[in-house]
Design a protein around this motif. Structure first.
Motif, PDB file in Angstrom:
ATOM      1  N   PRO A  65       5.510  -2.548   9.024  1.00  0.00           N
ATOM      2  CA  PRO A  65       6.024  -3.925   9.093  1.00  0.00           C
ATOM      3  C   PRO A  65       7.304  -4.088   8.281  1.00  0.00           C
ATOM      4  CG  PRO A  65       4.081  -3.812   7.686  1.00  0.00           C
ATOM      5  CD  PRO A  65       4.354  -2.417   8.140  1.00  0.00           C
ATOM      6  N   ALA A 103      -8.364   6.002   6.775  1.00  0.00           N
ATOM      7  CA  ALA A 103      -9.788   5.683   6.986  1.00  0.00           C
ATOM      8  C   ALA A 103      -9.928   4.338   7.695  1.00  0.00           C
ATOM      9  CB  ALA A 103     -10.523   5.670   5.653  1.00  0.00           C
ATOM     10  N   LEU A 104      -9.053   3.392   7.358  1.00  0.00           N
ATOM     11  CA  LEU A 104      -9.100   2.087   8.018  1.00  0.00           C
ATOM     12  C   LEU A 104      -8.739   2.198   9.496  1.00  0.00           C
ATOM     13  CD1 LEU A 104      -7.540  -0.381   5.419  1.00  0.00           C
ATOM     14  CD2 LEU A 104      -9.931  -0.144   6.062  1.00  0.00           C
ATOM     15  N   TYR A 107       1.782   0.974  12.393  1.00  0.00           N
ATOM     16  CA  TYR A 107       2.663  -0.175  12.221  1.00  0.00           C
ATOM     17  C   TYR A 107       3.379  -0.088  10.877  1.00  0.00           C
ATOM     18  CZ  TYR A 107       3.839  -5.195  11.785  1.00  0.00           C
ATOM     19  OH  TYR A 107       4.466  -6.407  11.620  1.00  0.00           O
ATOM     20  N   VAL A 141      -2.392   2.650  -7.090  1.00  0.00           N
ATOM     21  CA  VAL A 141      -3.173   3.690  -6.422  1.00  0.00           C
ATOM     22  C   VAL A 141      -2.263   4.873  -6.114  1.00  0.00           C
ATOM     23  CG1 VAL A 141      -4.630   4.202  -4.430  1.00  0.00           C
ATOM     24  CG2 VAL A 141      -4.652   1.912  -5.436  1.00  0.00           C
ATOM     25  N   TYR A 193      -6.968   6.196   2.343  1.00  0.00           N
ATOM     26  CA  TYR A 193      -7.614   4.908   2.614  1.00  0.00           C
ATOM     27  C   TYR A 193      -7.048   4.262   3.880  1.00  0.00           C
ATOM     28  CZ  TYR A 193      -8.815  -0.049   1.895  1.00  0.00           C
ATOM     29  OH  TYR A 193      -9.251  -1.338   2.029  1.00  0.00           O
ATOM     30  N   LEU A 194      -5.722   4.252   3.987  1.00  0.00           N
ATOM     31  CA  LEU A 194      -5.093   3.631   5.155  1.00  0.00           C
ATOM     32  C   LEU A 194      -5.493   4.384   6.433  1.00  0.00           C
ATOM     33  CD1 LEU A 194      -1.582   2.855   3.645  1.00  0.00           C
ATOM     34  CD2 LEU A 194      -3.439   1.255   4.114  1.00  0.00           C
ATOM     35  N   GLN A 203       5.139   4.480   3.494  1.00  0.00           N
ATOM     36  CA  GLN A 203       4.699   3.515   4.506  1.00  0.00           C
ATOM     37  C   GLN A 203       4.914   4.054   5.916  1.00  0.00           C
ATOM     38  OE1 GLN A 203       7.295   0.796   2.784  1.00  0.00           O
ATOM     39  NE2 GLN A 203       5.768  -0.117   1.421  1.00  0.00           N
ATOM     40  N   GLU A 222       7.789  -6.732   6.263  1.00  0.00           N
ATOM     41  CA  GLU A 222       7.254  -7.130   4.962  1.00  0.00           C
ATOM     42  C   GLU A 222       6.270  -6.055   4.555  1.00  0.00           C
ATOM     43  OE1 GLU A 222       8.639 -10.876   3.374  1.00  0.00           O
ATOM     44  OE2 GLU A 222       7.426  -9.236   2.612  1.00  0.00           O
ATOM     45  N   ARG A 223       6.718  -5.121   3.726  1.00  0.00           N
ATOM     46  CA  ARG A 223       5.815  -4.005   3.471  1.00  0.00           C
ATOM     47  C   ARG A 223       5.626  -3.774   1.986  1.00  0.00           C
ATOM     48  NH1 ARG A 223      10.039  -1.281   7.118  1.00  0.00           N
ATOM     49  NH2 ARG A 223      11.893  -1.447   5.858  1.00  0.00           N
ATOM     50  N   GLY A 224       4.482  -3.199   1.661  1.00  0.00           N
ATOM     51  CA  GLY A 224       4.179  -2.882   0.273  1.00  0.00           C
ATOM     52  C   GLY A 224       3.116  -1.816   0.243  1.00  0.00           C
ATOM     53  N   LEU A 225       2.761  -1.435  -0.978  1.00  0.00           N
ATOM     54  CA  LEU A 225       1.680  -0.469  -1.163  1.00  0.00           C
ATOM     55  C   LEU A 225       0.827  -0.979  -2.316  1.00  0.00           C
ATOM     56  CD1 LEU A 225       3.729   2.850  -1.033  1.00  0.00           C
ATOM     57  CD2 LEU A 225       2.113   2.086   0.693  1.00  0.00           C
ATOM     58  N   TYR A 226      -0.379  -0.446  -2.446  1.00  0.00           N
ATOM     59  CA  TYR A 226      -1.185  -0.754  -3.628  1.00  0.00           C
ATOM     60  C   TYR A 226      -0.501  -0.108  -4.828  1.00  0.00           C
ATOM     61  CZ  TYR A 226      -4.895  -2.271  -0.523  1.00  0.00           C
ATOM     62  OH  TYR A 226      -5.627  -2.935   0.424  1.00  0.00           O
ATOM     63  N   LYS A 227      -0.049  -0.940  -5.767  1.00  0.00           N
ATOM     64  CA  LYS A 227       0.805  -0.444  -6.852  1.00  0.00           C
ATOM     65  C   LYS A 227       0.146   0.633  -7.686  1.00  0.00           C
ATOM     66  CE  LYS A 227       3.580  -4.546  -7.485  1.00  0.00           C
ATOM     67  NZ  LYS A 227       3.303  -5.907  -7.921  1.00  0.00           N
ATOM     68  N   THR A 268       1.004  -7.617  -3.249  1.00  0.00           N
ATOM     69  CA  THR A 268       1.700  -6.333  -3.128  1.00  0.00           C
ATOM     70  C   THR A 268       2.342  -6.179  -1.752  1.00  0.00           C
ATOM     71  OG1 THR A 268      -0.294  -5.243  -2.356  1.00  0.00           O
ATOM     72  CG2 THR A 268       0.121  -5.145  -4.703  1.00  0.00           C
ATOM     73  N   ARG A 269       2.118  -7.135  -0.885  1.00  0.00           N
ATOM     74  CA  ARG A 269       2.713  -7.155   0.456  1.00  0.00           C
ATOM     75  C   ARG A 269       2.251  -5.995   1.330  1.00  0.00           C
ATOM     76  NH1 ARG A 269       7.858 -10.862   0.102  1.00  0.00           N
ATOM     77  NH2 ARG A 269       6.694 -12.309  -1.185  1.00  0.00           N
ATOM     78  N   VAL A 270       1.128  -5.407   0.962  1.00  0.00           N
ATOM     79  CA  VAL A 270       0.602  -4.340   1.802  1.00  0.00           C
ATOM     80  C   VAL A 270      -0.232  -4.974   2.922  1.00  0.00           C
ATOM     81  CG1 VAL A 270      -1.575  -3.932   0.571  1.00  0.00           C
ATOM     82  CG2 VAL A 270      -0.401  -2.017   1.672  1.00  0.00           C
ATOM     83  N   VAL A 328     -15.755   0.787   4.736  1.00  0.00           N
ATOM     84  CA  VAL A 328     -14.625   1.596   4.229  1.00  0.00           C
ATOM     85  C   VAL A 328     -13.927   0.851   3.095  1.00  0.00           C
ATOM     86  CG1 VAL A 328     -12.366   2.559   4.805  1.00  0.00           C
ATOM     87  CG2 VAL A 328     -14.243   2.783   6.422  1.00  0.00           C
TER      88      VAL A 328
END
Lengths: 437, 303
Positions: free
Chosen positions: B79, B99-100, B77, B88, B96-97, B141, B81-86, A218-220, A8
């Motif tokens: 968290p 699918a994981l 979850y 995308v 994607y998240l 998120q 400490e959170r972020g995203l793929y900038k 990115t802290r993801v 994936v």
């Protein structure tokens, strides 16, 4: 090796990048720039080759022969396009200053006994080409004179002109002739693999490095690692970004092959067959062969190993770049770690000539077994000698294991370093990661 | 039993003990508040539940089975400490998240459409994450945490950085998820939020579990020793009582005061005294329930 989740990740990494504008632009424009660059070089060098005879032909050179015996022999010879004129020293000297001659050659009498040398006088200093050509002509004339002086016959004279070339033939185990090994050609294969791998790592290594840092910067990362193991994540990333590299290079190779179909006629158009003493009607193949623009013949087996070793080496170095990516928080920090990383590859290219000359030496075998150096020497050995199968198996096995190992190490560092943003790891901390990660 | 259970969970980093012998149970259809000051070990505990870290000692089970990669798919979850793929797009990112978490695009696409609409992000779903405000990113998120319809939802400081309107909105959704029978773990050091939302409480400090139980039980366990008074007239004996150490003024104004009663002092005697005082009109005499904040501070301080 591939879990469902790393698949994936791989798919996502690949699709994200393959559809990006940057990828499409670099894929299309990269070769255009490269081809443009080479086209300019080729055109300049070809025109230089074509121009040079004309430049020489325009020279008028006065010969001042004070030996009294060489002049006839000199004028007898094929002087190319030079115009040689006999003159005395003062008129030759004046002639050059007045522009009547481009240069003059003074041959003092002592040249016969070897105690003096002929001298070329000109206003511009004279190019190497003229000096070489005239030097050969005078040398030949002197040789002929001295031999004739001692009554050496023309038959004996021709003996001196003979040249022996040692041809080498490779035998198969059954004693049949297997064609010439053409070592020089095969060294090129190793060179090409080394260069391709080196270039690939320079281009895609940093991409993998950035990729391995991405989740943390990115802290993801915490969302991601609550869904997928760091090993699967990094494996997917290295393979996904690796695949991007393959696709880009495959497109380039196809473009290159396509261009080659047209390149032959194009080179043919620029090159005058007469330069290589070929008839004007010579085909492009003949011209290319005469110009030494030809490829060594590569067997299918060797080609497959070439691809396999490229993939293996590419992934191993990709894994190492990923490791560096897990150790640093910014690309700047990675700089100091990248050079030592590429050292083994550079070493394997440096030792290439040794491997070609002595493919079964301990050094060559050793280099072709050690994972970080093995791809280049092994592909050369495969081309030049018969590599025992166990060595091939061991070498490739070690390569694959090292790749897996590099991802494993990265994953352990990754898991531990999630907890500490912005903290530069010391060697002690890294060892700690590996033990506890 | 369909719940999350921690039994004697301990995690050390070198010499630091981040969690020591932590045990609790989070049940479906209830919200468990994980409370604690900064650096108390909340995040470490959550990371072990999320199978990001593994406990040195003890075990964590979901639905009776030890957590592992399998439970990650049952868990959402968010968290701290959170972020995203900038770079995308939100839609791609969420797919994607999902699918994981093992959710096929077939299922995730309609779910993403639902949640994106529900949280008012329709116009943003085709944009890249870097174009979104921090609050909007946080909602994305949050969607990622609930997208796989997880049995266990972990929210670490989910309201920090959200405006009151969006906080309230998210609270409603969390209440809805609770009603759907999810196990919800809510970590925060904002007591009033925990008090509003949670059914059960675990208080952690210095890696140790100091207090656990239902919110009501915990509040009952702490004596009502705070007294709110409103009256008209003079009550000079209150000052004398403070000097004697029977009570302690917390607040004081013209209409009355809030005092804390000493352990030995009984509120009844004060009431009798007030009623017996001539020219004093008593409007309010209320023994206040301790706030979670007070319980928190007192418990941590007493350690």
């Amino acid at each position: 090796m591939m879990s469902r989740k790393s698949l994936v990740v791989m798919q996502n990494e690949f699709m994200r990048r393959v559809t990006s504008k940057t990828f499409i632009l670099t894929t299309l424009l990269g070769p255009a720039l490269l081809i443009g660059f080479f086209a300019i070089i080729i055109m300049i060098s070809i025109s230089a080759v074509e121009d040079s005879p004309e430049e020489i032909s325009s020279l008028r050179i006065a010969m001042v022969d004070e030996t009294g015996v060489l002049n006839a022999r000199i004028l007898d010879q094929d002087t190319g396009d030079h115009v040689l004129v006999t003159a005395d020293l003062s008129s030759a000297h004046e002639g050059v200053l007045d522009g009547l001659f481009d240069a003059y050659v003074h041959i003092p009498p002592e040249v016969i006994s070897g105690t003096s040398q002929p001298l070329l006088y000109s206003l511009e200093g004279g190019g190497l080409g003229v000096r070489g050509t005239l030097g050969n002509i005078i040398d030949r004339a002197l040789e002929d004179h001295l031999l004739a002086d001692r009554n050496v016959s023309a038959d004996v004279r021709s003996i001196f002109d003979r040249v022996v070339r040692l041809e080498s033939v490779r035998l198969t185990d059954e004693g049949e002739e297997a064609g010439a090994p053409a070592r020089e050609g095969y060294a090129i294969i190793g060179m090409v693999l080394g260069m391709v791998m080196y270039m690939t790592m320079l281009i895609y290594g940093t991409l993998i490095l950035y990729g391995a840092m991405e989740e943390r910067t990115t802290r993801v990362v915490e969302i991601i690692v609550s869904s997928v193991r760091p090993f699967d994540l990094l494996m997917g990333k290295v393979l996904g970004i690796g695949l991007i590299g393959f696709v880009q290079m495959a497109v380039w190779v196809l473009m290159f092959l396509g261009a080659m179909i047209f390149a032959g006629p194009i080179i043919g158009m620029f090159v005058d067959p007469a330069i290589y003493d070929l008839p004007a009607a010579a085909t492009n193949q003949e011209i290319l062969a005469a110009a030494d623009i030809s490829m060594p013949h590569i067997s299918v087996g060797l080609f497959i190993w070439f691809i396999l070793y490229f993939i293996g080496g590419y992934l191993l170095y990709g894994g190492l770049f990923a490791t560096v990516g897990t150790l640093v928080d910014s690309p700047q920090e990675s700089q100091t770690l990248l050079l030592p990383l590429l050292m083994p590859m550079i070493i394997s290219i440096v030792f290439l000539s040794v491997v070609v000359v002595n493919p079964d030496s301990g050094l060559a075998v050793g280099l072709s077994l050690i994972p970080l150096t093995s791809p280049v020497p092994m592909i050369v050995r495969l081309a030049v000698t018969d590599v025992p199968f166990w060595q091939l198996l061991l070498s490739y096995g070690l390569l694959v294991l090292s790749f897996m190992g590099s991802i494993w190490v990265s994953a352990r560092i990754y898991r531990a370093s999630i907890l500490m943003y912005g903290k530069k790891p010391s060697l002690k901390v890294i060892v700690g990661y590996l033990r506890h990660g | 039993m369909d719940s999350l259970v921690l039994q004697g969970v301990t995690k050390r980093f070198g010499k630091v003990t981040a969690a020591q012998d932590v045990s609790f149970e989070a049940k479906p259809g209830r919200i468990l508040g994980l409370l604690g000051p900064n650096g108390a070990g909340k995040t470490t505990t959550i990371r072990m539940i999320a199978n990001i870290l593994t406990p040195d000692i003890g075990r964590i089970t979901l639905n009776g089975h030890v957590v592992g990669p399998w439970s990650q798919e049952q868990m959402g979850y968010l968290p701290e400490e959170r972020g995203l793929y900038k770079k995308v797009k939100i839609n791609d990112q969420l797919r994607y998240l999902a699918a994981l978490k093992g959710v096929h695009a077939r299922e995730s696409v309609p779910r993403i459409a639902y949640w994106v609409k529900r949280l008012g992000l329709q116009q943003w779903s085709a944009r890249k994450a870097q174009e979104l405000s921090k609050g909007m990113q946080q909602k994305v998120q949050f969607i990622a945490a609930v997208l796989s319809n997880p049995r266990l939802i972990i929210l670490d400081e989910p309201f920090s950085g959200l405006d009151p309107v969006n906080s309230e909105f998210l609270r409603e959704i969390v209440a809805e998820l609770k009603a759907n029978g999810r196990i919800i773990l809510f970590a925060s050091h904002r007591m009033e939020q925990v008090e509003q939302l949670c059914d059960d409480i675990c208080l952690i400090a210095d890696g140790k579990l100091l207090l656990k139980g239902t919110l009501r039980d915990i509040k009952r366990r702490f004596k009502r020793d705070k007294l709110a008074l409103e009256f008209d007239g003079e009550a000079p004996f209150l000052n004398a009582m403070e000097e004697k150490g029977d009570l302690h003024f917390l607040e004081r104004n013209e209409d009355g005061c809030i005092v804390r009663l000493a352990e030995h002092f009984h509120s009844r005697s004060l009431l009798e005294r007030l009623l017996a005082t001539p020219d004093l009109e008593l409007y309010r005499f209320e023994l206040l329930q301790p706030s979670l904040n007070e319980i928190f501070i007192r418990t941590v301080e007493s350690q």
